[in-house]
Design a protein around this motif. Structure first.
Motif, PDB file in Angstrom:
ATOM      1  N   VAL B  18       0.864  -1.186   0.000  1.00  0.00           N
ATOM      2  CA  VAL B  18       0.000   0.000   0.000  1.00  0.00           C
ATOM      3  C   VAL B  18       0.896   1.230   0.000  1.00  0.00           C
ATOM      4  O   VAL B  18       2.030   1.170   0.481  1.00  0.00           O
ATOM      5  CB  VAL B  18      -0.947   0.032   1.232  1.00  0.00           C
ATOM      6  CG1 VAL B  18      -1.961  -1.090   1.161  1.00  0.00           C
ATOM      7  CG2 VAL B  18      -0.185  -0.008   2.543  1.00  0.00           C
ATOM      8  N   ARG B  51      -7.521   4.551   4.973  1.00  0.00           N
ATOM      9  CA  ARG B  51      -7.295   4.146   3.584  1.00  0.00           C
ATOM     10  C   ARG B  51      -5.987   4.767   3.122  1.00  0.00           C
ATOM     11  O   ARG B  51      -5.566   5.803   3.639  1.00  0.00           O
ATOM     12  CB  ARG B  51      -8.471   4.570   2.699  1.00  0.00           C
ATOM     13  CG  ARG B  51      -8.755   6.042   2.663  1.00  0.00           C
ATOM     14  CD  ARG B  51     -10.089   6.295   1.969  1.00  0.00           C
ATOM     15  NE  ARG B  51     -10.199   7.655   1.474  1.00  0.00           N
ATOM     16  CZ  ARG B  51     -10.610   8.677   2.206  1.00  0.00           C
ATOM     17  NH1 ARG B  51     -10.955   8.493   3.464  1.00  0.00           N
ATOM     18  NH2 ARG B  51     -10.676   9.884   1.690  1.00  0.00           N
ATOM     19  N   GLY B 149      -3.987  -4.862  -9.212  1.00  0.00           N
ATOM     20  CA  GLY B 149      -4.179  -3.614  -8.461  1.00  0.00           C
ATOM     21  C   GLY B 149      -4.623  -2.496  -9.379  1.00  0.00           C
ATOM     22  O   GLY B 149      -4.336  -2.532 -10.575  1.00  0.00           O
ATOM     23  N   ASN B 151      -5.335   1.081  -7.860  1.00  0.00           N
ATOM     24  CA  ASN B 151      -5.257   2.393  -7.209  1.00  0.00           C
ATOM     25  C   ASN B 151      -6.492   3.258  -7.448  1.00  0.00           C
ATOM     26  O   ASN B 151      -6.408   4.369  -7.981  1.00  0.00           O
ATOM     27  CB  ASN B 151      -3.990   3.131  -7.661  1.00  0.00           C
ATOM     28  CG  ASN B 151      -2.759   2.532  -7.010  1.00  0.00           C
ATOM     29  OD1 ASN B 151      -2.884   1.659  -6.137  1.00  0.00           O
ATOM     30  ND2 ASN B 151      -1.595   2.990  -7.386  1.00  0.00           N
ATOM     31  N   ASP B 169      -6.004   2.464  -2.031  1.00  0.00           N
ATOM     32  CA  ASP B 169      -5.095   1.892  -3.024  1.00  0.00           C
ATOM     33  C   ASP B 169      -4.289   0.731  -2.435  1.00  0.00           C
ATOM     34  O   ASP B 169      -3.809   0.819  -1.300  1.00  0.00           O
ATOM     35  CB  ASP B 169      -4.137   2.978  -3.538  1.00  0.00           C
ATOM     36  CG  ASP B 169      -4.886   4.085  -4.280  1.00  0.00           C
ATOM     37  OD1 ASP B 169      -6.003   3.810  -4.759  1.00  0.00           O
ATOM     38  OD2 ASP B 169      -4.356   5.205  -4.389  1.00  0.00           O
ATOM     39  N   ALA B 170      -4.127  -0.314  -3.224  1.00  0.00           N
ATOM     40  CA  ALA B 170      -3.333  -1.478  -2.806  1.00  0.00           C
ATOM     41  C   ALA B 170      -3.042  -2.320  -4.057  1.00  0.00           C
ATOM     42  O   ALA B 170      -3.898  -2.417  -4.942  1.00  0.00           O
ATOM     43  CB  ALA B 170      -4.087  -2.327  -1.796  1.00  0.00           C
ATOM     44  N   TYR B 300      -8.080  -0.844   5.301  1.00  0.00           N
ATOM     45  CA  TYR B 300      -7.517  -0.525   3.981  1.00  0.00           C
ATOM     46  C   TYR B 300      -8.553  -0.020   2.979  1.00  0.00           C
ATOM     47  O   TYR B 300      -8.205   0.288   1.845  1.00  0.00           O
ATOM     48  CB  TYR B 300      -6.813  -1.769   3.399  1.00  0.00           C
ATOM     49  CG  TYR B 300      -5.646  -2.198   4.242  1.00  0.00           C
ATOM     50  CD1 TYR B 300      -4.433  -1.528   4.155  1.00  0.00           C
ATOM     51  CD2 TYR B 300      -5.769  -3.231   5.169  1.00  0.00           C
ATOM     52  CE1 TYR B 300      -3.353  -1.900   4.949  1.00  0.00           C
ATOM     53  CE2 TYR B 300      -4.698  -3.605   5.974  1.00  0.00           C
ATOM     54  CZ  TYR B 300      -3.500  -2.931   5.854  1.00  0.00           C
ATOM     55  OH  TYR B 300      -2.443  -3.295   6.649  1.00  0.00           O
ATOM     56  N   ASN B 303     -10.343  -1.848  -2.082  1.00  0.00           N
ATOM     57  CA  ASN B 303      -9.199  -1.771  -2.996  1.00  0.00           C
ATOM     58  C   ASN B 303      -9.552  -2.251  -4.399  1.00  0.00           C
ATOM     59  O   ASN B 303      -8.661  -2.713  -5.137  1.00  0.00           O
ATOM     60  CB  ASN B 303      -8.029  -2.598  -2.454  1.00  0.00           C
ATOM     61  CG  ASN B 303      -7.559  -2.154  -1.077  1.00  0.00           C
ATOM     62  OD1 ASN B 303      -7.059  -2.961  -0.302  1.00  0.00           O
ATOM     63  ND2 ASN B 303      -7.727  -0.883  -0.745  1.00  0.00           N
ATOM     64  N   SER B 307      -9.087  -6.181  -3.758  1.00  0.00           N
ATOM     65  CA  SER B 307      -9.737  -6.293  -2.453  1.00  0.00           C
ATOM     66  C   SER B 307      -9.628  -7.682  -1.819  1.00  0.00           C
ATOM     67  O   SER B 307      -9.246  -7.804  -0.648  1.00  0.00           O
ATOM     68  CB  SER B 307     -11.205  -5.885  -2.582  1.00  0.00           C
ATOM     69  OG  SER B 307     -11.814  -5.877  -1.341  1.00  0.00           O
ATOM     70  N   THR B 310      -6.160  -8.341  -0.713  1.00  0.00           N
ATOM     71  CA  THR B 310      -5.841  -7.602   0.510  1.00  0.00           C
ATOM     72  C   THR B 310      -6.362  -8.351   1.731  1.00  0.00           C
ATOM     73  O   THR B 310      -5.691  -8.412   2.764  1.00  0.00           O
ATOM     74  CB  THR B 310      -6.437  -6.170   0.472  1.00  0.00           C
ATOM     75  OG1 THR B 310      -6.051  -5.537  -0.750  1.00  0.00           O
ATOM     76  CG2 THR B 310      -5.939  -5.335   1.635  1.00  0.00           C
TER      77      THR B 310
END
Lengths: 72, 376
Positions: B18, B51, B149, B151, B169-170, B300, B303, B307, B310
């Motif tokens: 992240v 986040r 990912g 973002n 974002d991740a 988080y 994402n 997601s 994560t």
């Protein structure tokens, strides 16, 4: 679900401290916002299997209208 | 829903990164009319918390390459053995070429490495895992690096409180290995393309290319939220109803495909749309809530494509039988039943943005010189 149980549940769904009745006007509640509409959608779906749309909420005026939609 | 199962492929490692910049909802009282009571109510109902948001100098590929480098170093992977690279995202560094080619170059992977870009959002990680498993089960590919990912938070205007607090974002890297002793993996996927416009970025493609004047328009809704042409739109209530139709059934269909019951499952990693939605899915699917975390959303946020990854990385423990459940833009959905016993879980680390990156002006000058032939 009885009417009393429904009102208690709605208090929790809307996260309001106001005492609710079937006649409570939604627009009079400070908490009647988009978060509450989504929470009510989730509640009706979860507890009654009833799907609602934004249009339904535009037409509902009171807590009693939500109860009616739930089939109470 | 389409069901598929594949043998011989094992997920051996995963890592999420992240960005450094962390935003806490407690510092955003302005979204709640400066009323602490409204903020606390929204936190309770939606699960808003922290986040992470990428800075303007950071792209998805930057973070994906970082996640992959850390994962390969931690697992002592020889990059020359990677023969399949997959990148799944919708918000690329450049309109063309695909991020997967950029990542291939930056990671110094061998030329005999097949590189595939998959353009999907929230359901993308599961679709990419299925693609990898499908290509690997025959033994055609031996080691796959999957990058994922988007973002989503980086591009959302802070003036749009409908969606700004929801996204974070991740970016992740996952390694999959051909292994004839691997447990079978099960996938259930589906699409409803008739609902293509329920979550959409209308501008910027061939249907509605940007024109200069588009950048000036600012549309306000009744609540004062602002929409600009660079931003996406979402029909929240339609997406909610779609989710309630699809996600609980997806969880149960995925378990059924693997012949598992909820007791067999160690973790249900559900797309962290928000706390309210995850809890409603868990309730309707009748699965045990303690196995289906919603806390990842508070730590988080949503994402998008990353997601569910994560959620896996957010578990600070070894995982066994896991059910993934993802759904969203498309509209598209994907479930997976995976036995992750023995998988290395690299958790979530912070991506440190390098200070010395070309500025916007330097980048533009580079392309001007490139066009004129002054630079190769």
């Amino acid at each position: 679900m009885t009417n009393e149980e429904f009102l208690t549940e709605m208090q929790d769904v809307l996260q309001t401290e106001e005492e609710l009745s079937m006649d409570t006007v939604l627009d009079d509640l400070d908490e009647w916002d988009s978060l509450s509409v989504m929470a009510t959608m989730a509640f009706l779906e979860k507890s009654f299997g009833i799907k609602t749309t934004m249009k339904d909420y535009h037409e509902m005026k009171t807590i009693g209208d939500i109860a009616k939609k739930a089939g109470l | 829903m389409a069901t598929a199962s594949f043998k011989n492929t094992r997920m051996i490692g995963i890592k999420t990164v992240v960005p450094e910049h962390c935003v806490n909802i407690d510092d955003e009282l302005r979204y709640f009319e400066n009323n602490p009571k409204k903020l606390s109510r929204a936190k309770k109902m939606m699960g808003y918390g922290r986040r992470y948001i990428a800075d303007d100098n950071t792209t998805v590929t930057d973070m994906a390459v970082d996640a992959a480098e850390i994962l390969m170093a931690e697992m002592k992977i020889n990059r020359d053995e990677i023969d399949l690279l997959i990148f799944v995202n919708q918000n690329p560094d450049y309109p063309r070429p695909s991020d997967v080619c950029l990542a291939h170059g930056r990671l110094n992977l061998k030329k005999a490495c097949t590189s595939l870009q998959i353009n999907l959002g929230c359901s993308g990680y599961v679709h990419a895992l299925m693609t990898a498993a499908g290509l690997m089960s025959s033994g055609a590919f031996k080691l796959c690096l999957l990058l994922c990912g988007d973002n989503p938070a980086h591009d959302i205007s802070v003036d749009n409180r409908k969606i700004a607090p929801v996204f974070g974002d991740a970016v992740s890297a996952t390694l999959l290995k051909y292994d004839c002793n691997a447990p079978e993996s099960f996938f259930v996927t589906g699409t409803n393309g008739k609902k293509w416009d329920k979550i959409i970025h209308p501008f910027g493609g061939q249907a509605l290319p940007f024109k200069k004047e588009d950048f000036d328009f600012r549309i306000h809704d009744e609540a004062g939220n602002v929409w600009t042409a660079e931003q996406g739109l979402m029909k929240g209530e339609d997406v909610f109803n779609f989710t309630m139709d699809v996600a609980p059934a997806l969880l149960n269909d995925t378990m059924k495909a693997a012949n598992w019951t909820a007791e067999d499952v160690d973790l249900f990693a559900i797309h962290q749309a928000n706390k309210q939605i995850v809890e409603a899915i868990v309730f309707k699917a009748e699965i045990p809530a303690q196995k289906a975390p919603v806390e990842t959303f508070s730590r988080y946020a949503n994402n998008s494509v990353n997601s569910v990854a994560t959620v896996l990385c957010d578990q600070k423990r070894d995982l066994k039988k896991v059910v993934l459940c993802s759904f969203g833009i498309g509209l598209s959905w994907g479930g997976a039943a995976l036995d992750l016993s023995g998988m290395y879980n690299g958790g979530i680390s912070t991506y440190i943005s390098p200070k010395a990156k070309p500025t916007r002006e330097q980048q533009i000058q580079h392309w001007i010189n490139y066009f004129k032939g002054d630079e190769k």
